[in-house]
Design a protein around this motif. Structure first.
Motif, PDB file in Angstrom:
ATOM      1  N   LEU A  71       0.835  -1.208   0.000  1.00 25.37           N
ATOM      2  CA  LEU A  71       0.000   0.000   0.000  1.00 25.37           C
ATOM      3  C   LEU A  71       0.867   1.253   0.000  1.00 25.37           C
ATOM      4  O   LEU A  71       1.594   1.492   0.967  1.00 25.37           O
ATOM      5  CB  LEU A  71      -0.907   0.010   1.231  1.00 25.37           C
ATOM      6  N   PRO A  72       0.767   2.062  -1.048  1.00 23.13           N
ATOM      7  CA  PRO A  72       0.099   1.773  -2.323  1.00 23.13           C
ATOM      8  C   PRO A  72       0.963   0.844  -3.174  1.00 23.13           C
ATOM      9  O   PRO A  72       2.154   0.693  -2.899  1.00 23.13           O
ATOM     10  CB  PRO A  72      -0.019   3.162  -2.976  1.00 23.13           C
ATOM     11  N   THR A  99      -6.798   0.242  -2.990  1.00 19.56           N
ATOM     12  CA  THR A  99      -5.647   0.555  -3.833  1.00 19.56           C
ATOM     13  C   THR A  99      -5.522  -0.398  -5.013  1.00 19.56           C
ATOM     14  O   THR A  99      -4.560  -0.289  -5.788  1.00 19.56           O
ATOM     15  CB  THR A  99      -4.342   0.530  -3.008  1.00 19.56           C
ATOM     16  N   TYR A 121      -4.436   7.527   0.012  1.00 20.03           N
ATOM     17  CA  TYR A 121      -3.519   7.345  -1.119  1.00 20.03           C
ATOM     18  C   TYR A 121      -3.980   8.092  -2.378  1.00 20.03           C
ATOM     19  O   TYR A 121      -3.380   7.945  -3.437  1.00 20.03           O
ATOM     20  CB  TYR A 121      -3.376   5.852  -1.437  1.00 20.03           C
ATOM     21  N   GLU A 124      -1.327  10.430  -3.990  1.00 21.95           N
ATOM     22  CA  GLU A 124      -0.301   9.716  -4.748  1.00 21.95           C
ATOM     23  C   GLU A 124      -0.846   9.206  -6.077  1.00 21.95           C
ATOM     24  O   GLU A 124      -0.166   9.267  -7.102  1.00 21.95           O
ATOM     25  CB  GLU A 124       0.262   8.547  -3.942  1.00 21.95           C
TER      26      GLU A 124
END
Length: 309
Positions: A71-72, A99, A121, A124
């Protein structure tokens, strides 16, 4: 369900939605397979292993659900991306849980489309895949044959959404009821809960907030909430601000907004009815509050939710 080493065990729970759909319809509509790229034992995030079939062994795939490991997820090797692309072409639809959307993104199938992932996340994902419109405040998003969901429990909401597409709203409601879901969350709903964000530390303040959410049509004055908490109004206001960082009036407004948005996105109630049911004095007051919080009027939010279906 395609798993990767280190995947989170909770994601396996989405299988229950399909199992219950079979029970509700009294037919084996869904058959679920747990697969990995090579087959064999795959280690979970908790350290124990589960048995999987090799992905290539499945001849017919209706729905491919991707569960990420790290993760990620790190960048996939070119041969893995090629395998995923080939498999996706064979499937009617593809879903990335949490993810798992990163795995879909690496194949390019989400380019030019909207997608979501766990809010932690989302930044990102947006940086790594600028061709994707990442909406980090959504439970799940359906873009044609491609589905993505937020983290953890949102995978269940996505699964029930798939059931609704296949078998209708009545079956989906029955499945959600059997899953003991508090309410059926639509994809456009926010990942965040105002009650969780407020995070009171004592039962007294927590009980007052729970009462407020159940009685939004009431005026919910400080006196009314203080009585529920069994404190004087002055003691209640002071304790409430210490524990939540804001005034009772501001917290109630947030709860009203959250419920009003749910009604806008999930029902066809007239705006006036939504305002009444959530305790706003009138439609004008609700509109002013929406503009201040979201920068959009209620009708725009409802229109956006319809377009996202």
């Amino acid at each position: 369900m395609l798993v990767s080493p280190g995947f989170q065990v909770m994601a396996l729970g989405v299988q229950t939605a399909f199992e219950l759909a079979n029970i509700v319809t009294e037919e084996a509509f869904y058959t679920v397979h747990l697969v990995s790229l090579t087959g064999g034992m795959v280690e979970t995030s908790l350290g124990f292993k589960v048995e999987t079939k090799p992905l290539a062994a499945l001849k017919n795939i209706d729905t491919l659900m991707l569960l990420a490991g790290t993760l990620p997820p790190d960048d996939l090797p070119p041969d893995t991306i090629k395998t995923l692309k080939t498999t996706m072409k064979r499937a009617r639809r593809v879903a990335g849980l949490c993810t798992g959307g990163f795995l879909m993104a690496q194949t390019g199938v989400l380019n030019g489309k909207r997608a979501t992932t766990h809010w932690l996340y989302a930044k990102e994902m947006r940086a790594r895949f600028p061709e994707i419109t990442v909406e980090d405040d959504r439970i799940f998003i359906n873009e044609g044959p491609y589905w993505t969901s937020a983290g953890l429990t949102a995978g269940l909401d996505l699964a029930v959404g798939l059931v609704e597409k296949d078998l209708g709203a009545e079956v989906a409601r029955s499945v959600a009821h059997k899953l003991v879901m508090h309410h059926r969350r639509a994809g456009g709903q926010s990942q965040h809960s105002e009650l969780l964000e407020l995070a009171p530390k004592t039962d007294r303040i927590q009980n007052a907030l729970i009462y407020a959410r159940k009685h939004l049509k009431n005026a919910l004055s400080v006196e009314e909430l203080a009585e529920v908490a069994r404190l004087s109004p002055r003691q209640f206001s002071r304790a409430f601000r210490i524990e939540t960082g804001q005034s009772p009036a501001k917290a109630v407004e947030q709860l009203r907004l959250e419920q009003a948005r749910i009604l806008l996105e999930e029902t066809t109630h007239p705006l006036e009815t939504v305002a009444q049911e959530t305790g706003f004095q009138d439609l004008r007051r609700m509109r002013e509050t929406f503009m201040r919080r979201y920068g959009q009027p209620p009708q725009t939010i409802r229109r956006s939710a319809r377009m996202a279906v």
